[in-house]
Design an enzyme around this catalytic site. Structure first.
Site, PDB file in Angstrom:
ATOM      1  CD  GLU A  95      -3.018  -1.115   2.207  1.00  0.00           C
ATOM      2  OE1 GLU A  95      -4.181  -1.291   1.831  1.00  0.00           O
ATOM      3  OE2 GLU A  95      -2.720  -0.917   3.399  1.00  0.00           O
ATOM      4  CB  CYS A 143       7.207  -4.742   9.142  1.00  0.00           C
ATOM      5  SG  CYS A 143       8.359  -3.868  10.221  1.00  0.00           S
ATOM      6  CB  CYS A 192       2.491  -1.125  13.759  1.00  0.00           C
ATOM      7  SG  CYS A 192       2.720  -0.755  12.009  1.00  0.00           S
TER       8      CYS A 192
END
Ligand code: SAH
Length: 340
Positions: A91, A111, A118
């Site tokens: 994104e 990640c 997050c």
């Protein structure tokens, strides 16, 4: 392996062209085409058919497909779900500010830093993005909106300093006068605090703005929300930041997501002020954004105001970040990878 020409620097492209028997000046033509969003060699109409054929033997022009596009009804903020050549999706977000159009781009698919507030880290890291894939987010968003993108923030999915070499290469290419020619001062890079890489980045001699995701004034709180802190604790992170400021003479921006009952009391504001006292720094307060998987809540407006005011009273430069794209899940911490 085929070469994605967008992974090459201008210099490398020149050397490659010389190697395959093309004149040097072709580098400028090809580099310009690539960065303008051309999608195949056939579109490079100032190259001969033979040159195009020769290039296609070993090289390709990478592209991104817009799989989905969401436009905020509140502020025009636009979120793209881009499909990569291998079918995975990332994104990117375009934001309209008075000072120009800004894009927030991703540096990795997923990640592995594990910050527990997050969404980007849920499911871990799939792979790094290549320099060309990072760049393509800007090229294809710009092509779609038909307006020049003048600012970049590397605050999308992924930890840019965990994909260091590709990110540095991308930064040099996007800054190249023959490419998009975006000045380093118009680029921000955000990190969760990979200390050795902050020292390395300071020596790259780029005038970019470094943002550091701090989110807590001490190790106890930071350890509980950001696993990276166990490896690089607050003292070491602040020491690296001081070195960065000294070497680059650039101000650092500290991001601090205010999470109700976790890091937003007056005590924490005071501790934060002591930690940052005297540094050439700015604190960006971000009321924590809701993600489905977590219980974290933002405080009310009054609480956030109070935290900000307390920092200001204590001589710390702090502001509350304006929230954009909240109706399309495009705010900080809400971006996520999509695997095929
Ligand atoms: N990995 C880098 C780049 C991501 S930037 C980094 O950590 O800095 C995205 C910013 O949004 C970071 O400051 C991140 O800590 C913050 N963030 C993540 N989740 C958030 C949430 N739910 N609400 C508000 N900010 C969040």
């Amino acid at each position: 392996m085929m070469i994605d020409l967008k992974d090459l620097s201008y210099q490398e492209l020149t050397e490659y062209l010389v190697k395959i028997g093309e004149p040097k000046f072709r580098a400028k033509q090809i580099f310009t085409w690539l960065h303008r969003g051309c999608e195949s060699f056939d579109e490079m109409t100032n190259l001969s058919k033979e040159t195009r054929k020769k290039l296609a033997e070993e090289c390709f022009v990478s592209t991104l497909k817009i799989r989905e596009k969401y436009v905020s009804k509140l502020d025009k903020t636009t979120k793209y779900l881009f499909e990569l050549p291998d079918g995975n999706c990332i994104e990117s977000v375009v934001m309209y500010y008075k000072h120009g159009v800004t894009i927030c781009i991703s540096s990795q698919i997923g990640c592995r830093m594990g910050c527990n507030f997050c969404a980007s880290t849920i499911g871990g890291l799939y792979r790094n993005l290549t320099p060309g894939e990072i760049l393509n987010q800007i090229i294809f968003a710009q092509k779609d909106i038909g307006e020049r993108i003048s600012n970049i923030v590397m605050m999308g999915i992924g930890e840019p300093l965990d994909n260091y070499d590709n990110v540095i290469k991308f930064l040099r290419n996007v800054n190249d006068p023959n490419g998009l020619n975006i000045g380093y001062r118009h680029i921000s890079l955000s990190t969760c605090g990979i200390v050795p890489k902050i020292y390395e980045l300071a020596k790259e001699n780029m005038q970019i703005t470094l943002s550091v995701s701090l989110h807590a004034p001490n190790n106890e709180i930071r350890n509980s929300i950001m696993p990276v802190n166990k490896k690089y604790p607050v003292e070491e992170l602040i020491k690296a930041c001081k070195d960065y400021i000294k070497t680059t003479t650039r101000r650092i921006s500290f991001e601090y997501s205010l999470i109700s009952g976790v890091n937003d009391s007056e005590k924490e504001a005071e501790e934060l002020a002591r930690l940052l006292k005297g540094m050439l720094a700015h604190v960006n307060l971000i009321p924590v954004n809701k993600i489905e998987e977590r219980e974290y809540k933002k405080g009310n407006k009054e609480q956030i105001r109070r935290f900000c005011n307390r920092l200001n009273e204590l001589g710390i430069n702090a502001t509350v970040r304006r929230e954009l794209g909240s109706d399309i899940q495009a705010s900080c911490g809400q971006l996520r990878k999509k695997l095929l």
